[in-house]
Design an enzyme around this catalytic site. Sequence first.
Site, short mmCIF file in Angstrom:
data_model
loop_
_atom_site.label_atom_id
_atom_site.label_comp_id
_atom_site.label_asym_id
_atom_site.label_seq_id
_atom_site.Cartn_x
_atom_site.Cartn_y
_atom_site.Cartn_z
N ARG A 1 -2.70 -2.12 -3.28
CA ARG A 1 -3.87 -1.26 -3.07
C ARG A 1 -3.77 -0.11 -4.07
NH1 ARG A 1 -5.53 2.32 2.20
NH2 ARG A 1 -7.49 3.03 1.33
N GLY B 1 -8.80 4.06 12.30
CA GLY B 1 -8.07 4.60 13.45
C GLY B 1 -8.94 5.31 14.49
N ILE B 2 -9.76 6.24 14.04
CA ILE B 2 -10.63 6.97 14.97
C ILE B 2 -11.82 6.10 15.39
CG2 ILE B 2 -12.17 8.96 15.16
CD1 ILE B 2 -10.21 10.48 13.30
N HIS C 1 -16.04 4.52 8.26
CA HIS C 1 -14.58 4.37 8.22
C HIS C 1 -14.00 5.73 8.61
CE1 HIS C 1 -10.64 2.98 6.42
NE2 HIS C 1 -10.48 4.29 6.49
N LEU C 2 -13.62 5.85 9.87
CA LEU C 2 -13.13 7.13 10.39
C LEU C 2 -11.65 6.99 10.71
CD1 LEU C 2 -16.10 7.96 12.83
CD2 LEU C 2 -15.88 8.52 10.40
N ARG D 1 -8.14 16.68 4.95
CA ARG D 1 -8.98 17.00 3.79
C ARG D 1 -10.28 17.65 4.25
NH1 ARG D 1 -8.81 11.11 1.34
NH2 ARG D 1 -7.11 10.68 2.77
N LYS E 1 3.13 0.77 3.27
CA LYS E 1 2.68 -0.27 4.20
C LYS E 1 2.76 -1.60 3.47
CE LYS E 1 -0.52 2.82 6.59
NZ LYS E 1 -1.90 3.25 6.68
N ASP F 1 -4.05 14.85 13.93
CA ASP F 1 -4.16 13.67 14.78
C ASP F 1 -5.19 13.94 15.88
OD1 ASP F 1 -3.86 11.59 16.64
OD2 ASP F 1 -1.80 11.26 16.00
N ASN G 1 0.87 -1.16 0.00
CA ASN G 1 0.00 0.00 0.00
C ASN G 1 0.92 1.22 0.00
OD1 ASN G 1 -1.79 2.04 0.54
ND2 ASN G 1 -2.64 1.10 2.40
N GLU H 1 -7.44 -4.16 5.67
CA GLU H 1 -7.37 -4.02 4.21
C GLU H 1 -6.31 -4.95 3.62
OE1 GLU H 1 -7.07 0.03 5.34
OE2 GLU H 1 -8.31 0.69 3.68
N HIS I 1 -12.29 3.75 -0.19
CA HIS I 1 -12.19 2.91 1.02
C HIS I 1 -12.86 1.55 0.83
CE1 HIS I 1 -11.59 6.77 3.56
NE2 HIS I 1 -10.42 6.15 3.41
N GLU J 1 -12.15 2.95 15.56
CA GLU J 1 -11.82 1.81 16.42
C GLU J 1 -11.30 2.25 17.79
OE1 GLU J 1 -9.21 -0.96 14.34
OE2 GLU J 1 -10.32 -0.59 12.49
P1 ADP Z 1 -5.24 6.24 7.57
O1 ADP Z 1 -5.14 4.76 7.31
O2 ADP Z 1 -6.36 6.93 6.84
O3 ADP Z 1 -3.93 6.97 7.49
P2 ADP Z 1 -5.94 5.40 10.25
O4 ADP Z 1 -7.15 4.60 10.00
O5 ADP Z 1 -4.68 4.70 10.64
O6 ADP Z 1 -5.66 6.43 9.09
O7 ADP Z 1 -6.31 6.46 11.38
C1 ADP Z 1 -5.34 7.35 11.85
C2 ADP Z 1 -5.97 8.31 12.82
O8 ADP Z 1 -6.65 7.60 13.87
C3 ADP Z 1 -4.92 9.14 13.53
O9 ADP Z 1 -4.61 10.29 12.82
C4 ADP Z 1 -5.61 9.49 14.82
O10 ADP Z 1 -6.27 10.70 14.64
C5 ADP Z 1 -6.65 8.41 15.03
N1 ADP Z 1 -6.37 7.59 16.21
C6 ADP Z 1 -5.57 6.51 16.28
N2 ADP Z 1 -5.55 6.02 17.55
C7 ADP Z 1 -6.38 6.82 18.27
C8 ADP Z 1 -6.78 6.86 19.65
N3 ADP Z 1 -6.35 5.95 20.53
N4 ADP Z 1 -7.64 7.82 20.03
C9 ADP Z 1 -8.09 8.74 19.14
N5 ADP Z 1 -7.74 8.75 17.84
C10 ADP Z 1 -6.90 7.82 17.43
#
Ligand code: ADP
Length: 431
Positions: free
Chosen positions: A102, A337-338, A217-218, A250, A25, A292, A18, A388, A190, A340
């Site tokens: 990907r 990321g957010i 998907h956040l 974005r 990745k 972040d 990816n 993914e 996504h 989960e």
């Molecule tokens: P991408 O794959 O789109 O780069 P991810 O799905 O890995 O992004 O999500 C990354 C985002 O998830 C980080 O920028 C952060 O804002 C958020 N994140 C990750 N862990 C946590 C956490 N424990 N608490 C809050 N937000 C988190």
Amino acid sequence: MDETRGLSPGETLVFTLNAGSSSLKFALFREDPDEDPERLATGVVEAIGPNARLRVTHADGGVAIDERPAGGIPNQAAALARVLGWLESFRPEAAAAAVGHRIVHGGPDLARPVRIDAEILDALARLEPLAPLHQPNNLAGVRAAMAAFPQAVQVACFDTAFHQSHDRLRQTFPLPLKYYEAGVRRYGFHGLSYESVVDRLGRQFPEVAAGRIVVAHLGNGASMAAIRAGRPVATTMGFTALDGLMMGTRSGSLDPGVLLYLLEVEGLSLPELTHMLYEESGLRGVSGLSNDLRVLEASAEPAAALAIEMFVDRAARAVGELAVVLGGLDALVFTAGIGENSARIRASIAERLAFLGLSLDPQANASGGPVISATASLIRALVVSTDEEAMIARHALAVLREVRTGTSAAPGRDSSARPEARRHRSGDFLC
Ligand code: ADP
């Protein structure tokens, strides 16, 4: 621990890549004829450039490598060379039979994973204007992998493919229709993440998967998809990965008049506007601090609080919109990321949807689920982690099998007559 012990030389390995704007990745899987591919290792080259960092984790969680090479890693090809150096020491005899990539955009025609040859590579390069920040990097990864694994079958897995079964109503912009024919349409992205989540739901919560669901998907990129009985029907991202929800950097949806004003009156150049919309907007732009969410959640700055409020407000409104498309809502599923990791964001979104009958169990939400809705909630809420890479590995192995058995379909052709192809066609996948 040496993960290589006990592996037979005849096994089939698949490597997933990816390649993003500043990261690479990757993951290594071994085919298991009876089960899903087995993950052997996962890694990332972060911050490609002078401060690049390479991390590799074995399947058991053990850290294999964590290093910042002196002088950095200048580009995707150098990053892949570094990764190959690790692979060589990890599996000296390893030869990946397939490499799954990907690829953000498959355009209007590529509706399923496809073997990459020179013709496909050209076709994908022509789609670069549709995803200027992602597609060129994705293809740089493909070219580097073709050079590094000349014997392997290279497979493109598209983020757009999942959404190809949306009906025309949901693919068309309210512009003169000739632009639809020219490819200006809502594609959605996504898709590999949505496939992964739908697959997991189907295995673990089949009754949820059979209903009307919105998957949120956040992550740093963010979108939502409306899915009815496993079939995708609408999504918040459109022509590009800029549309829809507010994201890390974005903007998400904007009044198009703002863009005209910024160009005409503020005098932004096209490259400046592009950079601002993709890199300097969203959580980062509003907060002035960071993209972040963890940084913003820890901040006392009013602008950080505003950015979080806006993110939540727009996400909750999007759930409402997609519930209209679905004619009701049985479940809301958080991922990435957010989705989960942030119980606070999940709770804030759910609060705004309380009028629909959604309520969370605070303890279940704090501990991350998977089921986080209260027993009395009319809508179920779940947290499902997305994978993914595993999805890409499965697609790559399916295409590899087709190549080996001579059943490979023409790219994008509807090959639903053959059961194997049907199973992997976007939209039908694992439903
Ligand atoms: P991408 O794959 O789109 O780069 P991810 O799905 O890995 O992004 O999500 C990354 C985002 O998830 C980080 O920028 C952060 O804002 C958020 N994140 C990750 N862990 C946590 C956490 N424990 N608490 C809050 N937000 C988190």
